[in-house]
Design a protein around this motif. Sequence first.
Motif, PDB file in Angstrom:
ATOM      1  N   GLY A 164      18.100 -23.111 -25.569  1.00 29.74           N
ATOM      2  CA  GLY A 164      17.431 -24.009 -24.643  1.00 29.74           C
ATOM      3  C   GLY A 164      16.030 -24.333 -25.089  1.00 29.74           C
ATOM      4  N   GLY A 165      15.855 -24.486 -26.407  1.00 30.52           N
ATOM      5  CA  GLY A 165      14.548 -24.782 -26.962  1.00 30.52           C
ATOM      6  C   GLY A 165      14.614 -24.798 -28.479  1.00 30.52           C
ATOM      7  N   PRO A 166      13.494 -25.095 -29.122  1.00 25.03           N
ATOM      8  CA  PRO A 166      13.464 -25.194 -30.582  1.00 25.03           C
ATOM      9  C   PRO A 166      13.506 -23.834 -31.247  1.00 25.03           C
ATOM     10  N   MET A 167      13.914 -23.819 -32.488  1.00 23.88           N
ATOM     11  CA  MET A 167      13.951 -22.596 -33.279  1.00 23.88           C
ATOM     12  C   MET A 167      13.656 -22.935 -34.729  1.00 23.88           C
ATOM     13  N   ILE A 168      13.227 -21.929 -35.470  1.00 16.80           N
ATOM     14  CA  ILE A 168      13.017 -22.055 -36.913  1.00 16.80           C
ATOM     15  C   ILE A 168      13.594 -20.818 -37.575  1.00 16.80           C
ATOM     16  N   GLY A 169      14.428 -21.014 -38.589  1.00 14.88           N
ATOM     17  CA  GLY A 169      14.995 -19.915 -39.352  1.00 14.88           C
ATOM     18  C   GLY A 169      14.540 -19.970 -40.796  1.00 14.88           C
ATOM     19  N   LEU A 170      14.310 -18.810 -41.396  1.00 12.60           N
ATOM     20  CA  LEU A 170      13.901 -18.756 -42.792  1.00 12.60           C
ATOM     21  C   LEU A 170      14.412 -17.482 -43.428  1.00 12.60           C
ATOM     22  N   GLU A 171      14.570 -17.521 -44.740  1.00 14.69           N
ATOM     23  CA  GLU A 171      15.059 -16.375 -45.497  1.00 14.69           C
ATOM     24  C   GLU A 171      13.934 -15.361 -45.712  1.00 14.69           C
ATOM     25  N   LYS A 172      14.278 -14.076 -45.589  1.00 22.14           N
ATOM     26  CA  LYS A 172      13.298 -13.029 -45.889  1.00 22.14           C
ATOM     27  C   LYS A 172      12.865 -13.078 -47.348  1.00 22.14           C
ATOM     28  N   SER A 173      13.779 -13.492 -48.213  1.00 26.52           N
ATOM     29  CA  SER A 173      13.449 -13.554 -49.648  1.00 26.52           C
ATOM     30  C   SER A 173      12.330 -14.545 -49.924  1.00 26.52           C
ATOM     31  N   ASP A 174      12.229 -15.601 -49.102  1.00 25.16           N
ATOM     32  CA  ASP A 174      11.137 -16.555 -49.283  1.00 25.16           C
ATOM     33  C   ASP A 174       9.796 -15.925 -48.928  1.00 25.16           C
ATOM     34  N   LEU A 175       9.775 -15.089 -47.906  1.00 27.36           N
ATOM     35  CA  LEU A 175       8.537 -14.393 -47.557  1.00 27.36           C
ATOM     36  C   LEU A 175       8.166 -13.376 -48.632  1.00 27.36           C
ATOM     37  N   ASN A 176       9.179 -12.735 -49.202  1.00 27.94           N
ATOM     38  CA  ASN A 176       8.927 -11.714 -50.227  1.00 27.94           C
ATOM     39  C   ASN A 176       8.291 -12.282 -51.482  1.00 27.94           C
ATOM     40  N   ARG A 177       8.331 -13.590 -51.645  1.00 28.48           N
ATOM     41  CA  ARG A 177       7.712 -14.214 -52.816  1.00 28.48           C
ATOM     42  C   ARG A 177       6.188 -14.235 -52.715  1.00 28.48           C
ATOM     43  N   PHE A 178       5.668 -13.796 -51.557  1.00 29.88           N
ATOM     44  CA  PHE A 178       4.220 -13.805 -51.337  1.00 29.88           C
ATOM     45  C   PHE A 178       3.740 -12.399 -50.979  1.00 29.88           C
ATOM     46  N   PRO A 179       3.855 -11.448 -51.923  1.00 29.84           N
ATOM     47  CA  PRO A 179       3.508 -10.049 -51.614  1.00 29.84           C
ATOM     48  C   PRO A 179       2.044  -9.852 -51.255  1.00 29.84           C
ATOM     49  N   GLU A 180       1.183 -10.774 -51.645  1.00 26.31           N
ATOM     50  CA  GLU A 180      -0.237 -10.621 -51.331  1.00 26.31           C
ATOM     51  C   GLU A 180      -0.532 -10.913 -49.856  1.00 26.31           C
ATOM     52  N   ILE A 181       0.387 -11.616 -49.159  1.00 22.80           N
ATOM     53  CA  ILE A 181       0.146 -11.931 -47.748  1.00 22.80           C
ATOM     54  C   ILE A 181       1.321 -11.530 -46.850  1.00 22.80           C
ATOM     55  N   TYR A 182       2.354 -10.921 -47.427  1.00 21.52           N
ATOM     56  CA  TYR A 182       3.491 -10.475 -46.622  1.00 21.52           C
ATOM     57  C   TYR A 182       3.861  -9.053 -47.002  1.00 21.52           C
ATOM     58  N   ASP A 183       3.912  -8.180 -45.997  1.00 19.91           N
ATOM     59  CA  ASP A 183       4.313  -6.789 -46.188  1.00 19.91           C
ATOM     60  C   ASP A 183       5.431  -6.494 -45.192  1.00 19.91           C
ATOM     61  N   SER A 184       6.649  -6.339 -45.688  1.00 22.24           N
ATOM     62  CA  SER A 184       7.816  -6.166 -44.827  1.00 22.24           C
ATOM     63  C   SER A 184       7.806  -4.854 -44.062  1.00 22.24           C
ATOM     64  N   THR A 185       6.914  -3.937 -44.418  1.00 24.52           N
ATOM     65  CA  THR A 185       6.847  -2.640 -43.729  1.00 24.52           C
ATOM     66  C   THR A 185       5.868  -2.658 -42.553  1.00 24.52           C
ATOM     67  N   LYS A 186       5.121  -3.732 -42.413  1.00 22.44           N
ATOM     68  CA  LYS A 186       4.088  -3.802 -41.373  1.00 22.44           C
ATOM     69  C   LYS A 186       4.594  -4.541 -40.139  1.00 22.44           C
ATOM     70  N   ASP A 187       3.971  -4.223 -39.003  1.00 27.78           N
ATOM     71  CA  ASP A 187       4.252  -4.975 -37.792  1.00 27.78           C
ATOM     72  C   ASP A 187       3.852  -6.440 -37.984  1.00 27.78           C
ATOM     73  N   MET A 188       4.601  -7.318 -37.341  1.00 25.58           N
ATOM     74  CA  MET A 188       4.391  -8.752 -37.484  1.00 25.58           C
ATOM     75  C   MET A 188       3.873  -9.333 -36.160  1.00 25.58           C
ATOM     76  N   ARG A 189       2.803 -10.095 -36.256  1.00 21.03           N
ATOM     77  CA  ARG A 189       2.264 -10.779 -35.074  1.00 21.03           C
ATOM     78  C   ARG A 189       2.784 -12.214 -35.049  1.00 21.03           C
ATOM     79  N   VAL A 190       3.331 -12.620 -33.904  1.00 23.65           N
ATOM     80  CA  VAL A 190       3.984 -13.922 -33.783  1.00 23.65           C
ATOM     81  C   VAL A 190       3.333 -14.734 -32.677  1.00 23.65           C
TER      82      VAL A 190
END
Length: 218
Positions: A164-190
């Motif tokens: 009942g609203g918009p959504m956005i989906g993305l691959e985790k592998s795309d985020l992993n390409r930016f290790p300097e600004i993405y850490d999969s072990t950390k809490d994520m603020r949305v």
Amino acid sequence: MNDLFSGIEGGAPVPLAMDNCGTTGEPSQASVDICGMGMKDMGSGFGFGANMYDFSNSSVCNKEKISGYALLGGAGTEKIGTGNDTVVFFVYLDADGSTFGGCDLGHNSSASGYEFKFRYSSIWNSSQAKAIETFNAYTCDNSKWIASDIKLNVWKKIMCSEIGGPMIGLEKSDLNRFPEIYDSTKDMRVYVVSSNNTANASYISDTAGPSWATPGSI
């Protein structure tokens, strides 16, 4: 799209934030009036979505079957969409484990610390009799948003019949390409933002968040 959303039915999304909707002071366009937002861990990807007060008149759902939470009538009510509302949806992610540095929200320069910005828009084109969808991804570089080649996806059936609203989906592998600004072990603020205006990123209709999620625990 099929690969990304292959795990979307494996349980309900996790609600991250609620917002007043359908009340005085909220957007007059019900299709951008956020009631809440949530996150879905789909295995190989993440999904971020918002539930709107009434998404049935959105251009997203034109010619799509609308049911459940997309309608004010709720579950058991169905119809085919005929709306042409412009809907713009932003998702901001703080994904490096630190709330300092990063980039600010497009409409609030005092709210910073975000590393990713994703934008989805649906605008009705009357001459083509269809909604024109646009996807934009940005990463933060030296406190400035720069365009990124991160692939974004949506699924109209899910948006119009379930969320009942918009959504956005993305691959985790795309985020992993930016290790300097993405850490999969950390809490994520949305943080999510809606708008019915495409010309100015600082012109917004509604917001929800910020809220925190721990990847791997939901």
